[in-house]
Design an enzyme around this catalytic site. Structure first.
Site, short mmCIF file in Angstrom:
data_model
loop_
_atom_site.label_atom_id
_atom_site.label_comp_id
_atom_site.label_asym_id
_atom_site.label_seq_id
_atom_site.Cartn_x
_atom_site.Cartn_y
_atom_site.Cartn_z
N ALA A 9 -4.90 2.33 -2.12
CA ALA A 9 -3.86 1.63 -2.53
C ALA A 9 -3.73 1.31 -4.07
O ALA A 9 -4.91 0.94 -4.52
CB ALA A 9 -3.14 0.63 -1.73
N SER A 10 -2.85 1.45 -4.95
CA SER A 10 -2.70 1.38 -6.36
C SER A 10 -3.19 -0.18 -7.00
O SER A 10 -3.70 -0.41 -7.87
CB SER A 10 -1.80 1.81 -7.12
OG SER A 10 -1.65 3.37 -6.68
N THR A 11 -2.57 -1.11 -5.85
CA THR A 11 -2.56 -2.24 -6.55
C THR A 11 -2.90 -3.39 -5.11
O THR A 11 -2.82 -3.05 -4.11
CB THR A 11 -0.99 -3.17 -6.71
OG1 THR A 11 -0.12 -2.62 -5.80
CG2 THR A 11 -0.53 -1.93 -7.89
N GLN A 14 -0.65 -3.92 -2.45
CA GLN A 14 -0.14 -2.77 -1.25
C GLN A 14 -1.30 -2.90 -0.24
O GLN A 14 -2.61 -3.29 -0.51
CB GLN A 14 -0.33 -1.51 -2.15
CG GLN A 14 0.90 -1.57 -2.95
CD GLN A 14 0.77 -0.20 -3.99
OE1 GLN A 14 -0.39 0.39 -4.41
NE2 GLN A 14 2.01 0.50 -4.09
#
Length: 206
Positions: A9-11, A14
């Site tokens: 997940a990017s962040t 998330q």
């Protein structure tokens, strides 16, 4: 053959493990079990990722790199995508993505005949490149829209930035105080290395 699932997940906000159950079910449908999961919260536009690096280091020729979608593996530009593919190929890994049916045959039995296998491999390689390019474009488009929205919000005095996860950062600070390594903290919290660095710097300055 070992199936190694990669979840990203990017962040930090998330849930990188969101697709775990889907990947388990998908592997089972093809008569396979997932040997290991590699989970991290980091941008797919970054080539150097600790979780992906561990997967490559653990892998053996013939293993499968299982992903939910190609965008989980890459939002890289063309040059970095070619470099990542080179690393994957050097380890003898085969990429299987749930969103690419042409890759599913690498999990199934019985094995196809040589001509069919080579044909699907060529088609799959082409579709991987196309899908990776689309993922990169989607990333750039989304970044542009975010920057435009932030610029408007700043101009109108409404932009406040992303709220800090105070509880998580306090836990990270405590782990640092107990002498835990950054890698262990990242594995325990699912945060990025940049987040640990930020908390560490703040703790040192305090």
């Amino acid at each position: 053959m070992f199936v190694r699932a990669y979840l990203r997940a990017s962040t930090d906000e998330q849930d990188a493990t969101r697709a775990r159950d889907e990947l388990v079910a998908f592997a089972a449908e093809h008569g396979q079990k997932i040997a290991a999961f590699y989970v991290e919260n980091v941008s797919g536009a970054k080539l150097e990722r600790s979780g992906l690096a561990r997967l490559l280091a653990d892998s053996h020729p013939g293993d499968v790199l299982l992903i939910e979608g190609v965008d989980r593996l890459s939002r890289l530009d063309e040059k970095q995508w070619e470099e990542l593919k080179g690393r994957i190929n050097a380890h003898g890994l085969r990429i299987v993505s749930m969103d690419l049916p042409t890759s599913h045959m690498m999990l199934g039995t019985p094995k196809p005949d040589d001509f069919t296998a080579r044909l699907f491999a060529a088609i799959n390689a082409m579709l991987l490149d196309v899908t990776a390019a689309v993922s990169r474009k989607d990333y750039l488009d989304r970044r542009r829209r975010q920057e435009q929205g932030q610029a408007r919000a700043k101009a109108e005095g409404r932009y406040k930035g992303r709220p800090e996860d105070v509880k998580r950062n306090a836990a990270i600070s405590g782990m640092l105080g107990r002498g835990m390594s950054w890698s262990a903290i990242i594995d325990a919290t699912g945060c990025s290395r940049a987040t640990v660095a930020k908390v560490a710097k703040r703790s040192t300055a305090a």
